[in-house]
Design a protein around this motif. Structure first.
Motif, PDB file in Angstrom:
ATOM      1  N   ALA A   1       3.800  45.901  23.410  1.00 24.87           N
ATOM      2  CA  ALA A   1       2.659  46.628  22.858  1.00 24.87           C
ATOM      3  C   ALA A   1       2.433  47.927  23.615  1.00 24.87           C
ATOM      4  N   LEU A   2       2.543  47.867  24.930  1.00 28.26           N
ATOM      5  CA  LEU A   2       2.367  49.081  25.734  1.00 28.26           C
ATOM      6  C   LEU A   2       3.488  50.079  25.499  1.00 28.26           C
TER       7      LEU A   2
ATOM      8  N   PHE B   1      -0.668  43.816  20.121  1.00 25.92           N
ATOM      9  CA  PHE B   1      -1.828  43.630  20.987  1.00 25.92           C
ATOM     10  C   PHE B   1      -2.700  42.486  20.483  1.00 25.92           C
TER      11      PHE B   1
ATOM     12  N   ALA C   1       2.153  48.578  17.813  1.00 28.45           N
ATOM     13  CA  ALA C   1       1.454  48.304  19.071  1.00 28.45           C
ATOM     14  C   ALA C   1       0.154  47.558  18.817  1.00 28.45           C
ATOM     15  N   GLN C   2      -0.545  47.936  17.762  1.00 28.64           N
ATOM     16  CA  GLN C   2      -1.813  47.286  17.445  1.00 28.64           C
ATOM     17  C   GLN C   2      -1.588  45.827  17.039  1.00 28.64           C
TER      18      GLN C   2
ATOM     19  N   THR D   1       2.120  53.138  16.395  1.00 25.82           N
ATOM     20  CA  THR D   1       0.735  52.729  16.633  1.00 25.82           C
ATOM     21  C   THR D   1       0.431  51.416  15.922  1.00 25.82           C
TER      22      THR D   1
ATOM     23  N   LEU E   1       2.805  51.755  22.265  1.00 25.85           N
ATOM     24  CA  LEU E   1       1.674  52.655  22.428  1.00 25.85           C
ATOM     25  C   LEU E   1       2.120  53.961  23.065  1.00 25.85           C
TER      26      LEU E   1
END
Length: 55
Positions: A5-6, A35, A31-32, A28, A9
């Motif tokens: 996820a990082l 997360f 990653a969302q 994005t 991002l």
């Protein structure tokens, strides 16, 4: 999973700065999603650990 996820991002931020809006939007979104999956797994793990500790 949080690591992925990082990474996505960071890719989204870099792509956004460089003007690649399609790549930034996709990164994005990924990653969302990762997360929130990580967050759900954390909550499940905490609940299972609390239930196991009571017995």
């Amino acid at each position: 999973m949080l690591r992925w996820a990082l990474i996505f991002l960071v890719v989204a931020i870099i792509a956004g700065v460089l003007g690649f809006s399609g790549i930034a939007g996709a990164a994005t979104g990924i990653a969302q999603i990762l997360f929130f999956v990580f967050l759900i797994l954390l909550v499940i793990s905490l609940i299972m650990g609390a239930m196991r500790g009571r017995g």
